[in-house]
Every structure is written in C-alpha cells, then in structure tokens.
Design an enzyme around this catalytic site. Structure first.
Site, short mmCIF file in Angstrom:
data_model
loop_
_atom_site.label_atom_id
_atom_site.label_comp_id
_atom_site.label_asym_id
_atom_site.label_seq_id
_atom_site.Cartn_x
_atom_site.Cartn_y
_atom_site.Cartn_z
N GLU A 45 -4.97 -5.06 10.78
CA GLU A 45 -3.98 -4.01 11.01
C GLU A 45 -4.29 -3.28 12.31
OE1 GLU A 45 -1.99 -2.39 7.14
OE2 GLU A 45 -3.98 -1.59 7.28
N LYS A 98 0.01 4.26 -0.28
CA LYS A 98 -0.65 5.42 0.34
C LYS A 98 -0.47 6.65 -0.57
CE LYS A 98 -0.30 3.31 4.85
NZ LYS A 98 -0.11 3.48 6.30
N GLY A 156 2.66 2.35 10.90
CA GLY A 156 3.61 3.44 10.75
C GLY A 156 4.35 3.83 12.01
N HIS A 183 -9.45 0.76 5.42
CA HIS A 183 -8.17 1.00 6.09
C HIS A 183 -8.39 1.94 7.27
CE1 HIS A 183 -4.04 2.33 6.78
NE2 HIS A 183 -3.65 1.26 6.10
N ASN A 195 0.86 -1.19 0.00
CA ASN A 195 0.00 0.00 0.00
C ASN A 195 0.89 1.24 0.00
OD1 ASN A 195 -1.90 1.99 0.39
ND2 ASN A 195 -2.41 1.41 2.48
N GLU A 249 -6.91 4.42 8.30
CA GLU A 249 -6.78 5.84 7.97
C GLU A 249 -8.06 6.37 7.33
OE1 GLU A 249 -2.00 5.25 7.45
OE2 GLU A 249 -3.22 5.58 5.66
#
Length: 253
Positions: free
Chosen positions: A169, A14, A175, A99, A12, A101
């Site tokens: 996740e 991003k 991150g 996801h 990914n 995010e």
C-alpha cells in the site's frame, strides 16, 4: 495475477461502522454466489466492536473476518489493546498488521510489526503484513529500497503461503484517489516476491498472496488485478459499499 494463487479481497473498514452497517456485510454475502466463491476469497476487517457480531452474521457465507490490528502481547495489563487470541476467539481468520496509519500515527517500527505478525500466527491467524513507501521516498527514488527493508524487518521467519499475506500500500495512494501506474505496481510486487524468496525460500514465497491496496475502486480494479504478482486487493473506502466491494471481487475473478 498469479495463476496458481486464489486471489483474496479484504475490506478494511477502519474506524467506520455501527451495528446498522452489518447490513452492508449481509448485502455482500448475498452477492457472493457460488461462482464468485470458487474464484476469489473475501474477508472483511470491521472495527473491533463489530467483530463478533459480523462473524456471526456471516456464518455460512464463507466470507472471513479479520482484525485491523493486534497486540504483540498475548494478555496482561495493556489497557485498550486487543490480543490476537481475542480476535481468534471472536471468529477472526486474519489480522492486518503494519498498516501505514499504524506506522505513521502510532510510530510502529518494522520490529513492532514483526512481533504483531508473530503473535497473530501463534494465535492461528494469518497476518496481512502491510508495506509501502511515502510520496517523498518514491520521489527520491527510494521506494524499492524502503519496501524491501520493511519486508526484511516485518515478516516472521518461517512463514509459509498458508500463514502469511503481504499487502503493498503506497502511503501516498491511501484514501487520496491516486494510484501508481500498472508498471510501478508490477515492479514493486516483483521486488516483494523476490525479497520474500530471499527471506523464506522461493518455494514458500511463490505461494504467498500479495495484495495491492491504495484507492482501489471498481474503475481501476481490473487493470490492477491483471498485473503480475498481484493476488488480490486490500480495500479501504470502497469496502463500505457492498456494490463496489463485490465489483472489485469480480474484477479479481
């Protein structure tokens, strides 16, 4: 890892990558030889601006591409949105939905994620449905309950092993460089498999690829990929380095 399931490693990217970064994908393709292709599937999910160009650049490599999100709508007056059909038209095989995010920054609910997953399946894409708990939820002992609820609310009815991928996740690991213990991952993936069994039936659930994501890197990939019910990885930052991405793929193999 589930012996009967061919693992998938999906990168990914991003909101990273200009045309110059297509060279990264080309380097991955050069390192994805016959032995590795036989052992593990690879996919790269670039930003939408690169999707068609990357798909074209990867022709013949057997590396799939995927979208990082898709609209629940098929078309219409939805400025800035990208439909699953558009992704498919650009060569996509997968679409990441839900996801953390997107859930956190855009307020996406389980119902929203499910609608997007359904739209992806309708366009003959395989949705990679993401689930995971926050640090506060884990510390409160609610991690399993939270993720089970996300599975129940986000996975389309009637999904099969061929039409669904699920990625666990933990939000606090994305991150940050932090990862849960192998025991924590094993417990969560077993719970996800069991919950999918309740929703889809054991036969279908037994073949669904369950990916782990959250600070996956070459140094921890082998340990994570050897956990039961971990059938590959959803890779963030490390997928932007061909050497690291390939090392993670080799750990799966």
């Amino acid at each position: 890892m589930t012996r009967s399931i061919k693992p998938l490693v999906a990168g990914n990217w991003k909101m990273n990558g200009l045309r110059a970064e297509l060279a990264i994908a080309a380097e991955v393709a050069r390192g994805y030889g016959a032995e590795l292709r036989h052992a593990v599937d690879l996919a790269i999910c670039p930003p939408a601006t690169l999707h068609f160009a990357m798909t074209a650049a990867l022709i013949g490599s057997r590396i799939a591409t995927g979208g990082q999100d898709c609209s629940a709508q098929s078309s219409g007056a939805f400025t800035g949105e990208i439909s699953a059909g558009m992704l498919s038209d650009a060569g996509a095989t997968y679409a990441i939905v839900g996801h953390s995010e997107r859930r956190t920054l855009h307020g996406e609910t389980n119902a929203t994620v499910k609608a997007k997953a359904e739209a992806a399946q309708k366009a003959l894409l395989v949705p990679i449905v993401c689930v995971g708990e926050t640090q506060a939820e884990r510390e409160a002992g609610k991690a399993l309950a939270v993720v089970k609820k996300q599975i129940r609310g986000s996975v389309p009815e009637g999904s099969t092993a061929a039409t669904l991928v699920v990625a666990y996740e933990p939000v606090w690991a994305i991150g940050t460089g932090l990862t849960p213990t192998a025991a924590d991952v094993a417990e969560m993936h077993a719970a996800i498999r069991a919950e999918l069994g309740k929703a889809l039936g054991k036969a279908a659930a037994s073949g669904v690829r369950l990916l782990y994501g959250g600070s996956v890197k070459p140094s921890n990939a082998a340990e994570l990929m050897n956990v039961a019910h971990v059938d590959g990885a959803l890779v963030g930052g490390a997928s932007l380095k061909a050497e690291d991405f390939l090392a993670i793929a080799k750990a799966c193999a």
